[in-house]
Enzyme design. Structure first.
Site, PDB file in Angstrom:
ATOM      1  N   TYR A  53       0.750  -0.934  -0.094  1.00 16.89           N
ATOM      2  CA  TYR A  53       0.048  -0.114   0.246  1.00 16.89           C
ATOM      3  C   TYR A  53       0.665   1.445  -0.018  1.00 16.89           C
ATOM      4  O   TYR A  53       0.402   2.287   0.154  1.00 16.89           O
ATOM      5  CB  TYR A  53      -0.866  -0.090   1.099  1.00 16.89           C
ATOM      6  CG  TYR A  53      -1.829  -1.281   0.818  1.00 16.89           C
ATOM      7  CD1 TYR A  53      -3.038  -0.691  -0.343  1.00 16.89           C
ATOM      8  CD2 TYR A  53      -1.544  -2.035   1.547  1.00 16.89           C
ATOM      9  CE1 TYR A  53      -4.542  -1.656   0.038  1.00 16.89           C
ATOM     10  CE2 TYR A  53      -3.082  -3.463   1.077  1.00 16.89           C
ATOM     11  CZ  TYR A  53      -3.400  -2.965   0.866  1.00 16.89           C
ATOM     12  OH  TYR A  53      -5.376  -4.176  -0.283  1.00 16.89           O
ATOM     13  N   ARG A  56       1.462   1.868  -3.550  1.00 21.76           N
ATOM     14  CA  ARG A  56      -0.122   2.416  -4.053  1.00 21.76           C
ATOM     15  C   ARG A  56      -0.388   3.503  -3.657  1.00 21.76           C
ATOM     16  O   ARG A  56      -0.610   4.830  -5.047  1.00 21.76           O
ATOM     17  CB  ARG A  56      -0.974   2.153  -3.338  1.00 21.76           C
ATOM     18  CG  ARG A  56      -1.103   0.172  -3.678  1.00 21.76           C
ATOM     19  CD  ARG A  56      -1.083  -0.309  -5.160  1.00 21.76           C
ATOM     20  NE  ARG A  56       0.031  -0.156  -5.971  1.00 21.76           N
ATOM     21  CZ  ARG A  56       0.945  -1.195  -6.130  1.00 21.76           C
ATOM     22  NH1 ARG A  56       1.082  -1.771  -4.917  1.00 21.76           N
ATOM     23  NH2 ARG A  56       2.388  -1.147  -6.411  1.00 21.76           N
ATOM     24  N   GLN A  86     -15.674   2.653  -6.257  1.00 23.90           N
ATOM     25  CA  GLN A  86     -14.671   1.459  -5.075  1.00 23.90           C
ATOM     26  C   GLN A  86     -13.234   1.563  -5.761  1.00 23.90           C
ATOM     27  O   GLN A  86     -12.812   0.645  -4.683  1.00 23.90           O
ATOM     28  CB  GLN A  86     -15.120   0.529  -6.829  1.00 23.90           C
ATOM     29  CG  GLN A  86     -16.751  -0.155  -6.624  1.00 23.90           C
ATOM     30  CD  GLN A  86     -16.733  -1.761  -7.290  1.00 23.90           C
ATOM     31  OE1 GLN A  86     -16.755  -2.714  -7.385  1.00 23.90           O
ATOM     32  NE2 GLN A  86     -17.240  -0.890  -8.352  1.00 23.90           N
ATOM     33  N   ASN A  87     -13.428   2.586  -5.809  1.00 24.97           N
ATOM     34  CA  ASN A  87     -11.636   3.198  -5.483  1.00 24.97           C
ATOM     35  C   ASN A  87     -11.377   3.944  -4.496  1.00 24.97           C
ATOM     36  O   ASN A  87     -11.587   4.597  -3.622  1.00 24.97           O
ATOM     37  CB  ASN A  87     -11.336   4.243  -7.349  1.00 24.97           C
ATOM     38  CG  ASN A  87     -11.411   3.697  -8.562  1.00 24.97           C
ATOM     39  OD1 ASN A  87     -11.689   1.672  -9.112  1.00 24.97           O
ATOM     40  ND2 ASN A  87     -11.960   4.491  -9.527  1.00 24.97           N
ATOM     41  N   VAL A  88      -9.630   3.805  -4.527  1.00 25.40           N
ATOM     42  CA  VAL A  88      -8.943   4.138  -3.465  1.00 25.40           C
ATOM     43  C   VAL A  88      -7.841   5.394  -3.303  1.00 25.40           C
ATOM     44  O   VAL A  88      -7.237   5.578  -2.882  1.00 25.40           O
ATOM     45  CB  VAL A  88      -8.865   3.226  -1.946  1.00 25.40           C
ATOM     46  CG1 VAL A  88      -9.421   1.715  -1.954  1.00 25.40           C
ATOM     47  CG2 VAL A  88      -7.226   2.392  -3.234  1.00 25.40           C
ATOM     48  N   ASP A  89      -8.550   6.061  -4.794  1.00 27.28           N
ATOM     49  CA  ASP A  89      -7.635   6.725  -4.956  1.00 27.28           C
ATOM     50  C   ASP A  89      -8.107   7.992  -4.682  1.00 27.28           C
ATOM     51  O   ASP A  89      -9.452   7.670  -4.332  1.00 27.28           O
ATOM     52  CB  ASP A  89      -6.938   8.033  -6.234  1.00 27.28           C
ATOM     53  CG  ASP A  89      -8.418   6.658  -7.194  1.00 27.28           C
ATOM     54  OD1 ASP A  89      -9.097   7.639  -7.086  1.00 27.28           O
ATOM     55  OD2 ASP A  89      -7.831   5.957  -8.003  1.00 27.28           O
ATOM     56  N   HIS A 104     -14.540   0.900  -1.000  1.00 27.11           N
ATOM     57  CA  HIS A 104     -13.512   0.728   0.142  1.00 27.11           C
ATOM     58  C   HIS A 104     -12.767   1.848   0.470  1.00 27.11           C
ATOM     59  O   HIS A 104     -11.179   0.631   0.834  1.00 27.11           O
ATOM     60  CB  HIS A 104     -13.190  -0.547  -1.292  1.00 27.11           C
ATOM     61  CG  HIS A 104     -13.852  -1.226  -2.101  1.00 27.11           C
ATOM     62  ND1 HIS A 104     -14.408  -1.209  -3.481  1.00 27.11           N
ATOM     63  CD2 HIS A 104     -15.073  -1.779  -1.709  1.00 27.11           C
ATOM     64  CE1 HIS A 104     -15.012  -2.316  -3.433  1.00 27.11           C
ATOM     65  NE2 HIS A 104     -15.641  -2.337  -2.062  1.00 27.11           N
ATOM     66  N   GLY A 169     -16.440   2.496 -15.255  1.00 28.64           N
ATOM     67  CA  GLY A 169     -15.380   1.514 -15.484  1.00 28.64           C
ATOM     68  C   GLY A 169     -15.440   0.465 -14.765  1.00 28.64           C
ATOM     69  O   GLY A 169     -13.878  -0.012 -13.573  1.00 28.64           O
ATOM     70  N   SER A 171     -16.598  -3.574 -14.356  1.00 33.27           N
ATOM     71  CA  SER A 171     -17.522  -4.742 -14.541  1.00 33.27           C
ATOM     72  C   SER A 171     -18.603  -5.097 -13.697  1.00 33.27           C
ATOM     73  O   SER A 171     -19.150  -6.202 -13.994  1.00 33.27           O
ATOM     74  CB  SER A 171     -16.815  -6.149 -15.190  1.00 33.27           C
ATOM     75  OG  SER A 171     -15.902  -5.981 -13.260  1.00 33.27           O
TER      76      SER A 171
END
Length: 229
Positions: A53, A56, A86-89, A104, A169, A171
């Site tokens: 992490y 990241r 859902q992104n952690v950025d 998330h 973006g 699925s």
């Protein structure tokens, strides 16, 4: 002002150069997902998890939002926009969006391993020995596999209130996020933006598929919404 709920996934961040973690062989940067994204992996090897992490987190200092992020922020002029990511950025924040719910977790935050409400902003590396005020180790503020998703209830409420829902973006293979579509009213239009859209099973809503990348697709979404409004 009508409410537009936007569910975003790794595809929108990938255009900014952020890796989607999972490779074609199912590994995350060469690691089994359970090694770096589960309580079991954390208890087994904290140094490995923190290093994963930290890399990241460092990358977030080097990337910028793309046109898809900026276009979503621009839509706030016309709609009450709620982003569920859902992104952690932090690219939605950088682009200027006001209402963002991170399902998330967030890379630029850490929390206590003993008190889930003890959360700190954190822009640099996190190491073994970094502790909360009571001496408990800090961990990434990330929802790992096998953990509850605290924000899901709030996300459900937003979907229930949506006049429009856009999916960008993703699925929709990871639950509980994948189940959010079921909480919209069946007459709520859904717009699905992805260059390689998956088949959305059991969607009874009016569905418009925009087979484009987010940077192009959100502009097209705006055109369609402005015609409807």
């Amino acid at each position: 002002m009508k409410k537009l709920v936007v569910l975003t996934g790794a595809g929108i961040s990938a255009e900014s150069g952020i890796k989607t973690f999972r490779d074609s062989d199912g590994l995350w940067e060469g690691h089994d997902v359970m090694e770096v994204a589960s309580p079991i992996g954390w208890n087994k090897n904290k140094e490995l998890v923190l290093d994963f992490y930290n890399k990241r987190r460092r990358q977030l200092h080097e990337v910028a939002p793309n046109e898809g992020h900026f276009q979503l922020a621009e839509l706030e002029k016309y709609f009450n926009v709620q982003i569920i990511t859902q992104n952690v950025d932090n690219l939605h924040e950088k682009a200027g969006s006001s209402n963002i719910l991170h399902l998330h977790g967030e890379l630029f935050k850490v929390r206590s391993t003993k008190n889930i409400d003890y959360i700190l902003d954190w822009k640099h590396d996190l190491n073994v020995g970094d502790c909360d005020e009571n001496g408990h180790q800090l961990r990434p503020h990330i929802v790992w596999f096998g953990e509850d998703v605290p924000a899901i209830e709030e996300a459900i409420v937003h979907c229930e209130q949506a006049d429009y829902l856009a999916v960008i973006g993703t699925s929709l293979q990871v639950y509980p996020a994948a189940g959010l579509l079921r909480y919209t009213y069946t007459d709520t239009p859904i717009f699905y933006i992805d260059p390689k859209p998956a088949i959305l099973h059991s969607v009874a809503n009016p569905l418009t598929v925009i087979s484009k990348r987010a940077s192009e697709g959100v502009a097209h979404l705006k055109e369609l919404l402005m015609k409807k409004d």
